[in-house]
Design a protein around this motif. Structure first.
Motif, PDB file in Angstrom:
ATOM      1  N   MET A  67       0.788  -1.235   0.000  1.00 22.63           N
ATOM      2  CA  MET A  67       0.000   0.000   0.000  1.00 22.63           C
ATOM      3  C   MET A  67       0.823   1.288   0.000  1.00 22.63           C
ATOM      4  SD  MET A  67      -2.488  -1.874  -0.124  1.00 22.63           S
ATOM      5  CE  MET A  67      -3.356  -3.274   0.498  1.00 22.63           C
ATOM      6  N   SER A  68       1.994   1.274  -0.584  1.00 21.64           N
ATOM      7  CA  SER A  68       2.805   2.485  -0.703  1.00 21.64           C
ATOM      8  C   SER A  68       2.094   3.458  -1.637  1.00 21.64           C
ATOM      9  CB  SER A  68       4.182   2.135  -1.259  1.00 21.64           C
ATOM     10  OG  SER A  68       4.931   3.301  -1.489  1.00 21.64           O
ATOM     11  N   LYS A  69       2.022   4.724  -1.260  1.00 20.56           N
ATOM     12  CA  LYS A  69       1.262   5.701  -2.038  1.00 20.56           C
ATOM     13  C   LYS A  69       1.890   6.028  -3.380  1.00 20.56           C
ATOM     14  CE  LYS A  69      -1.137   7.682   1.803  1.00 20.56           C
ATOM     15  NZ  LYS A  69      -1.393   8.821   2.644  1.00 20.56           N
ATOM     16  N   ASP A  70       3.154   5.662  -3.595  1.00 18.21           N
ATOM     17  CA  ASP A  70       3.759   5.944  -4.899  1.00 18.21           C
ATOM     18  C   ASP A  70       3.742   4.742  -5.832  1.00 18.21           C
ATOM     19  OD1 ASP A  70       5.773   4.551  -3.543  1.00 18.21           O
ATOM     20  OD2 ASP A  70       7.373   5.683  -4.501  1.00 18.21           O
ATOM     21  N   GLU A  90      -3.378  12.997  -6.452  1.00 16.78           N
ATOM     22  CA  GLU A  90      -3.504  12.850  -5.000  1.00 16.78           C
ATOM     23  C   GLU A  90      -2.265  12.175  -4.410  1.00 16.78           C
ATOM     24  OE1 GLU A  90      -8.361  12.386  -4.687  1.00 16.78           O
ATOM     25  OE2 GLU A  90      -7.123  10.590  -4.981  1.00 16.78           O
ATOM     26  N   ALA A  91      -1.746  11.163  -5.108  1.00 12.41           N
ATOM     27  CA  ALA A  91      -0.545  10.471  -4.638  1.00 12.41           C
ATOM     28  C   ALA A  91       0.660  11.413  -4.626  1.00 12.41           C
ATOM     29  CB  ALA A  91      -0.270   9.247  -5.498  1.00 12.41           C
ATOM     30  N   LYS A  92       0.792  12.226  -5.682  1.00 13.01           N
ATOM     31  CA  LYS A  92       1.896  13.188  -5.734  1.00 13.01           C
ATOM     32  C   LYS A  92       1.792  14.183  -4.586  1.00 13.01           C
ATOM     33  CE  LYS A  92       2.433  12.879 -10.708  1.00 13.01           C
ATOM     34  NZ  LYS A  92       2.159  13.532 -12.005  1.00 13.01           N
ATOM     35  N   MET A  93       0.578  14.669  -4.328  1.00 12.06           N
ATOM     36  CA  MET A  93       0.371  15.634  -3.244  1.00 12.06           C
ATOM     37  C   MET A  93       0.742  15.017  -1.888  1.00 12.06           C
ATOM     38  SD  MET A  93      -1.083  18.618  -4.280  1.00 12.06           S
ATOM     39  CE  MET A  93      -2.282  19.132  -3.072  1.00 12.06           C
ATOM     40  N   LYS A  97       3.912  16.267   0.742  1.00 12.19           N
ATOM     41  CA  LYS A  97       3.638  16.672   2.117  1.00 12.19           C
ATOM     42  C   LYS A  97       4.633  16.021   3.086  1.00 12.19           C
ATOM     43  CE  LYS A  97      -1.295  17.456   1.590  1.00 12.19           C
ATOM     44  NZ  LYS A  97      -2.627  16.961   1.897  1.00 12.19           N
ATOM     45  N   LYS A  98       5.105  14.810   2.750  1.00 13.32           N
ATOM     46  CA  LYS A  98       6.043  14.089   3.617  1.00 13.32           C
ATOM     47  C   LYS A  98       7.436  14.706   3.581  1.00 13.32           C
ATOM     48  CE  LYS A  98       3.852   9.593   3.287  1.00 13.32           C
ATOM     49  NZ  LYS A  98       4.016   8.207   2.868  1.00 13.32           N
ATOM     50  N   MET A  99       7.786  15.329   2.458  1.00  6.89           N
ATOM     51  CA  MET A  99       9.151  15.839   2.287  1.00  6.89           C
ATOM     52  C   MET A  99       9.380  17.143   2.946  1.00  6.89           C
ATOM     53  SD  MET A  99       9.847  14.850  -1.586  1.00  6.89           S
ATOM     54  CE  MET A  99       9.860  13.171  -2.096  1.00  6.89           C
TER      55      MET A  99
END
Length: 99
Positions: A67-70, A90-93, A97-99
Motif C-alpha cells: 500500500m505504498s502511495k507511490d 492525489e498520490a503526488k500531493m 507533504k512528507k518531504m
C-alpha cells in the motif's frame, strides 16, 4: 567456463535485458485501451504494475511495501476510490507533504 557456455550466458543476458526494458512501456499502454485507470496506494509488495512516482524503480513487481502511495495498479475505471486508492495527483500531493 568453455566458450559455448560463456556465449550462451551472454546471449541470455542480452535477451532478458531487452525484454525487461520493453515491459514498462507495454504496461503503461495496456490500461488505456482496456477501460482501466491507475490506482495508487493499493498495490501489495511485489504486485505493482509499473514504475513508481518516486523513481526508485521502473518495472512491475518491484514494490517493496504494501500500500505504498507511490506504487500503482491498473483497476477498472471508477473502482479506485472504492478500494481507498488515490489518483496520480492525489498520490503526488501526499508524497510532497512528507518531504
Amino acid at each position: 567456463m568453455n566458450q559455448r557456455a560463456l556465449f550462451a550466458a551472454a546471449a541470455a543476458t542480452v535477451l532478458s535485458s531487452a525484454l525487461l526494458n520493453m515491459a514498462p512501456a507495454a504496461a503503461q499502454d495496456m490500461g488505456k485501451d482496456m477501460g482501466k485507470e491507475k490506482c495508487y496506494g493499493i498495490a501489495k509488495a511485489g504486485q505493482n504494475d509499473c514504475a513508481n512516482l518516486s523513481g526508485s524503480h521502473s518495472c512491475a513487481g518491484q514494490a517493496k511495501t504494501d500500500m505504498s502511495k507511490d506504487e500503482w495498479k491498473y483497476v477498472a475505471k471508477g473502482t479506485c476510490k472504492q478500494m481507498s486508492g488515490l489518483t496520480a495527483d492525489e498520490a503526488k500531493m501526499s508524497m510532497t507533504k512528507k518531504m
